[in-house]
Design a protein around this motif. Structure first.
Motif, mmCIF file in Angstrom:
data_model
loop_
_atom_site.group_PDB
_atom_site.id
_atom_site.type_symbol
_atom_site.label_atom_id
_atom_site.label_comp_id
_atom_site.label_asym_id
_atom_site.label_seq_id
_atom_site.Cartn_x
_atom_site.Cartn_y
_atom_site.Cartn_z
ATOM 1 N N ILE A 39 0.806 -1.076 0.313
ATOM 2 C CA ILE A 39 0.057 -0.249 -0.020
ATOM 3 C C ILE A 39 0.855 1.198 -0.037
ATOM 4 O O ILE A 39 1.660 1.444 0.609
ATOM 5 N N HIS A 40 1.181 1.994 -0.802
ATOM 6 C CA HIS A 40 1.725 3.624 -0.789
ATOM 7 C C HIS A 40 -0.065 5.122 -0.537
ATOM 8 O O HIS A 40 -0.559 4.733 -2.124
ATOM 9 N N SER A 41 0.665 5.091 -0.170
ATOM 10 C CA SER A 41 -0.157 6.769 -0.052
ATOM 11 C C SER A 41 -0.153 7.387 -0.779
ATOM 12 O O SER A 41 1.054 7.228 -1.191
ATOM 13 N N GLY A 42 -0.349 8.853 -0.933
ATOM 14 C CA GLY A 42 0.507 9.797 -1.454
ATOM 15 C C GLY A 42 2.060 10.534 -0.527
ATOM 16 O O GLY A 42 2.185 9.875 0.140
ATOM 17 N N PRO A 43 2.214 11.476 -1.759
ATOM 18 C CA PRO A 43 2.990 12.444 -1.277
ATOM 19 C C PRO A 43 3.436 13.479 0.541
ATOM 20 O O PRO A 43 2.456 12.979 0.795
ATOM 21 N N ARG A 44 4.318 12.922 1.181
ATOM 22 C CA ARG A 44 4.493 13.758 2.818
ATOM 23 C C ARG A 44 3.890 14.898 2.605
ATOM 24 O O ARG A 44 2.923 14.721 3.891
ATOM 25 N N PHE A 45 3.650 15.556 1.768
ATOM 26 C CA PHE A 45 3.021 16.798 2.125
ATOM 27 C C PHE A 45 1.443 16.823 1.858
ATOM 28 O O PHE A 45 1.223 18.455 2.253
ATOM 29 N N LEU A 46 0.692 15.923 1.692
ATOM 30 C CA LEU A 46 -0.484 15.580 1.530
ATOM 31 C C LEU A 46 -1.106 14.901 2.718
ATOM 32 O O LEU A 46 -2.337 14.684 3.073
ATOM 33 N N ARG A 47 -0.395 14.585 3.777
ATOM 34 C CA ARG A 47 -0.414 13.464 5.137
ATOM 35 C C ARG A 47 -1.188 14.490 6.008
ATOM 36 O O ARG A 47 -2.560 13.634 6.046
ATOM 37 N N PRO A 48 -1.051 15.885 5.836
ATOM 38 C CA PRO A 48 -2.240 15.805 6.783
ATOM 39 C C PRO A 48 -3.624 16.450 6.047
ATOM 40 O O PRO A 48 -4.611 16.190 6.880
ATOM 41 N N MET A 49 -3.515 16.670 4.454
ATOM 42 C CA MET A 49 -5.076 15.940 4.215
ATOM 43 C C MET A 49 -5.899 15.072 4.505
ATOM 44 O O MET A 49 -6.455 14.589 4.697
ATOM 45 N N VAL A 164 -7.216 4.069 -11.917
ATOM 46 C CA VAL A 164 -7.756 2.583 -12.781
ATOM 47 C C VAL A 164 -7.651 1.119 -11.494
ATOM 48 O O VAL A 164 -6.673 0.922 -10.736
ATOM 49 N N VAL A 165 -8.158 0.330 -11.693
ATOM 50 C CA VAL A 165 -9.158 -0.373 -11.112
ATOM 51 C C VAL A 165 -8.962 -1.383 -11.999
ATOM 52 O O VAL A 165 -9.541 -1.661 -12.865
ATOM 53 N N THR A 166 -8.160 -2.961 -11.369
ATOM 54 C CA THR A 166 -7.925 -4.378 -11.829
ATOM 55 C C THR A 166 -8.331 -5.050 -10.583
ATOM 56 O O THR A 166 -7.228 -5.186 -10.179
ATOM 57 N N TYR A 183 -3.524 8.219 -9.945
ATOM 58 C CA TYR A 183 -2.613 9.577 -10.232
ATOM 59 C C TYR A 183 -2.820 10.442 -10.336
ATOM 60 O O TYR A 183 -4.427 11.235 -11.221
ATOM 61 N N ASN A 184 -2.524 11.593 -9.923
ATOM 62 C CA ASN A 184 -2.548 13.135 -10.832
ATOM 63 C C ASN A 184 -2.099 13.514 -11.439
ATOM 64 O O ASN A 184 -0.702 13.329 -11.063
ATOM 65 N N ASP A 185 -1.842 14.212 -12.514
ATOM 66 C CA ASP A 185 -0.178 14.534 -13.313
ATOM 67 C C ASP A 185 0.541 15.036 -12.578
ATOM 68 O O ASP A 185 1.260 16.138 -13.608
ATOM 69 N N LEU A 186 -0.114 16.347 -10.996
ATOM 70 C CA LEU A 186 0.465 17.217 -10.738
ATOM 71 C C LEU A 186 1.158 17.266 -9.705
ATOM 72 O O LEU A 186 2.533 17.257 -9.703
ATOM 73 N N ILE A 187 0.385 15.892 -8.666
ATOM 74 C CA ILE A 187 1.414 15.611 -8.012
ATOM 75 C C ILE A 187 1.887 14.408 -7.975
ATOM 76 O O ILE A 187 2.841 13.427 -7.103
ATOM 77 N N GLY A 188 1.259 12.922 -8.484
ATOM 78 C CA GLY A 188 1.770 11.986 -9.192
ATOM 79 C C GLY A 188 1.058 11.091 -8.371
ATOM 80 O O GLY A 188 -0.301 11.128 -7.906
ATOM 81 N N ARG A 189 1.952 10.060 -7.569
ATOM 82 C CA ARG A 189 0.558 9.076 -7.310
ATOM 83 C C ARG A 189 -0.745 9.221 -5.713
ATOM 84 O O ARG A 189 0.412 10.503 -4.900
ATOM 85 N N MET A 190 -2.078 9.317 -6.032
ATOM 86 C CA MET A 190 -1.893 10.001 -4.619
ATOM 87 C C MET A 190 -2.962 8.696 -3.938
ATOM 88 O O MET A 190 -2.986 9.033 -2.545
ATOM 89 N N MET A 191 -2.738 7.690 -4.264
ATOM 90 C CA MET A 191 -2.854 5.769 -3.605
ATOM 91 C C MET A 191 -2.768 4.884 -4.437
ATOM 92 O O MET A 191 -2.481 4.508 -5.582
ATOM 93 N N MET A 192 -2.061 4.127 -3.966
ATOM 94 C CA MET A 192 -1.297 2.420 -4.602
ATOM 95 C C MET A 192 -1.852 1.260 -4.023
ATOM 96 O O MET A 192 -1.626 1.522 -2.780
ATOM 97 N N TYR A 193 -2.674 0.434 -4.216
ATOM 98 C CA TYR A 193 -2.656 -1.227 -3.478
ATOM 99 C C TYR A 193 -2.722 -1.968 -3.821
ATOM 100 O O TYR A 193 -3.360 -2.135 -5.556
ATOM 101 N N ALA A 194 -2.219 -3.129 -4.028
ATOM 102 C CA ALA A 194 -1.891 -4.538 -4.479
ATOM 103 C C ALA A 194 -2.392 -5.281 -3.588
ATOM 104 O O ALA A 194 -1.359 -5.819 -2.339
ATOM 105 N N GLY A 195 -3.358 -6.133 -3.649
ATOM 106 C CA GLY A 195 -3.405 -7.619 -2.819
ATOM 107 C C GLY A 195 -4.033 -8.472 -3.489
ATOM 108 O O GLY A 195 -4.556 -8.891 -5.034
#
Length: 202
Positions: A39-49, A164-166, A183-195
């Motif tokens: 599980i990958h969350s978004g960049p560090r500066f988004l953590r408060p949000m 994108v969900v598969t 994924y957002n074009d300006l900030i990159g990954r916002m969330m990713m998980y695989a399981g």
């Protein structure tokens, strides 16, 4: 129910286990448990949000590997007597339990699934569904809106999260598989998980 309606004849091209999972009769929830390998969350500066989002069971700031999780999909009728599916996803991190909930209905006229994210909803997204050559379910986002109380505000493309969900089925391991990317074009990954996951009794 709503997914069978949405996909039409293509529903029969899904892997048989996915057909079984997505029929979802009223009053018969699909309940499963499994493990998110990553599980990958978004960049560090988004953590408060993201911490604020946890209050409405939406995005969350944690990252991890081999994280236990559960999923429950419940088909029901909403106040307008439309069929809807309520999604409850629970991620059991060592230091916190996080949820990622959503409510989906179908717009047959526009041929999309309407997805309200959060509980109560903070965001809305049009979803388009298709079946891949190997029988997996592919879900992609389209137009999105911010939800502010009873008001919905269209988001410009640069502020949307491209989803994108598969979801598939591994016949060798006898498990469902899931991969989600936001994924957002300006900030990159916002969330990713695989399981992967397997059905269980409630």
């Amino acid at each position: 129910m709503i997914y069978e309606t949405m996909l039409g004849n293509n529903f029969n091209q899904l892997h048989p286990k996915l057909q079984e999972r997505y029929r979802l009769p009223l009053g018969q929830p699909f309940h499963a448990q499994g493990t998110m390998q990553v599980i990958h969350s978004g960049p560090r500066f988004l953590r408060p949000m993201y911490h604020l989002f946890t209050k409405t069971d939406f995005l969350f700031p944690e990252n991890g590997e081999e994280i236990p999780f559960t999923i429950m999909n419940t088909a029901r009728l909403n106040n307008e007597k439309e069929a809807e599916v309520y999604w409850e996803r629970t991620f059991l991190f060592p230091q916190a339990t996080r949820k990622f909930n959503a409510t989906m209905t179908v717009d047959l006229e526009r041929q999309i699934v309407k997805d309200y994210l959060g509980d109560p909803a903070l965001f809305y997204s049009d979803l388009k569904m298709d079946v891949t050559n190997d029988g997996s379910l592919m879900i992609r986002s389209a137009d999105q809106r911010a939800v502010i109380g009873q008001t919905e505000v269209a988001l410009p493309k640069k502020l949307t999260g491209r989803v994108v969900v598969t979801e598939g089925y591994d016949d060798v391991l006898d498990v469902y598989t899931i991969h989600v990317s936001i994924y957002n074009d300006l900030i990159g990954r916002m969330m990713m998980y695989a399981g992967q996951f397997t059905p269980c009794a409630q």
